[in-house]
Write an enzyme that holds these catalytic residues in place. Sequence first.
Site, PDB file in Angstrom:
ATOM      1  CD1 TRP A 103      -1.511  -2.812   2.399  1.00 57.76           C
ATOM      2  CD2 TRP A 103      -2.478  -1.735  -0.070  1.00 57.76           C
ATOM      3  NE1 TRP A 103      -3.152  -3.601   1.663  1.00 57.76           N
ATOM      4  CE2 TRP A 103      -3.756  -3.192   0.115  1.00 57.76           C
ATOM      5  CE3 TRP A 103      -3.101  -1.106  -0.871  1.00 57.76           C
ATOM      6  CZ2 TRP A 103      -4.215  -3.728  -0.411  1.00 57.76           C
ATOM      7  CZ3 TRP A 103      -4.073  -1.711  -2.052  1.00 57.76           C
ATOM      8  CH2 TRP A 103      -4.334  -2.451  -1.395  1.00 57.76           C
ATOM      9  CG  ASP A 172      -3.136   3.344   4.728  1.00 57.99           C
ATOM     10  OD1 ASP A 172      -3.874   3.508   5.245  1.00 57.99           O
ATOM     11  OD2 ASP A 172      -2.631   2.777   3.526  1.00 57.99           O
ATOM     12  CE  LYS A 196      -7.575  -3.374   5.737  1.00 58.33           C
ATOM     13  NZ  LYS A 196      -7.498  -4.653   4.637  1.00 58.33           N
TER      14      LYS A 196
END
Length: 360
Positions: A103, A172, A196
């Site tokens: 990511w 993030d 999540k």
Amino acid sequence: MPERIYNFSPGPATLPYSVLQEAATDIVNYNDKGIGLIELSHRSKEFMAIADETDRLIRQLLGVPDNYKVLFLQGGASSQFFMIPMNLLGPGKKATYLNTGTWSKKAIKEAKLFGDIEVAYSSEDQSFNRVPTDGEYSVSEQSEYLYFVTNNTIYGTQFPHMPDKNALLIADMSSDIFSRPVDVSKFGIIFAGAQKNMGPAGVTLVIIREDLLDRAAETVPTMLKYKTHADKDSMFNTPPCFPIYCVGRVMNWLKELGGIPGIEKINQEKAALLYSAIDSTDFYRGHAEKDSRSLMNVAFNLPTPELEAQFIAEAAAVGLDGLKGHRSIGGCRASIYNAFPREGVEKLVDFMADFAKNNG
């Protein structure tokens, strides 16, 4: 309904059962008003109250300072990969990124479209099995910000402490937000996809310091400016109403558990159980180095790919689902986010012991 399985999926991930039950009622008849939750106008007093409560609970749980905006955006966390540099960079401007997984690598690719990007650290040559210490990289004084991913779902690594650098931090936190205390005042932007640790897919949480709202150039499209959404309290266009509602319910559930200090203790205990099972035998091997291990995602391998496939299949047959590792590294992965129950970890640990005994 059959007995609920234990969902080890990395996302969309398990949600608190009480939240699912509450949502199941409200989606048909919200607050006994004869209208379903997902039919409410986003301009109605009922939904505005939902959005306000969700904002209030997030601020309370994370200790968000008054000079920060809480935004509920769409486009997934991946849209933040370009929105951040689009709003904060420009020709001749620099930013520093830490490459610790898939990511962050995707974010680096997007950021290079908007500015001069320095990758100050990368663990790619080690299959992303660790995160850096502060002494392993530097941040240029000309850098507008330092960008990093706090927890790497695929590789099972996590920053045990946030970087201590004289730089504006942008993080993030998609897979570990609300799992441990965070000093929001040290960050310019924190963002996280919901699916999540917060709720269902469809909403992305952005917490942004107000002075950054005016950084965007006039050429940035209206919908891609943070200020557009901040000025309208995330109601510039129709927001993702149902996911916002669910995030609010999860925040309330978290508050009742004792807030972030309470869930942090639970998370540490769950992870310790699982890592102890991995370390107690040579049959299992953790992917991440021990000082970089994630409390949210536990990636591990067995002696052979064939045994891994057998392990995943037999585990699923007894209600331990979603243990297949990411295709990029294979193996197994147990995602044990905030809402994942301790008894599920205990059942997995017992299964691991039996499987190793029968196949070792």
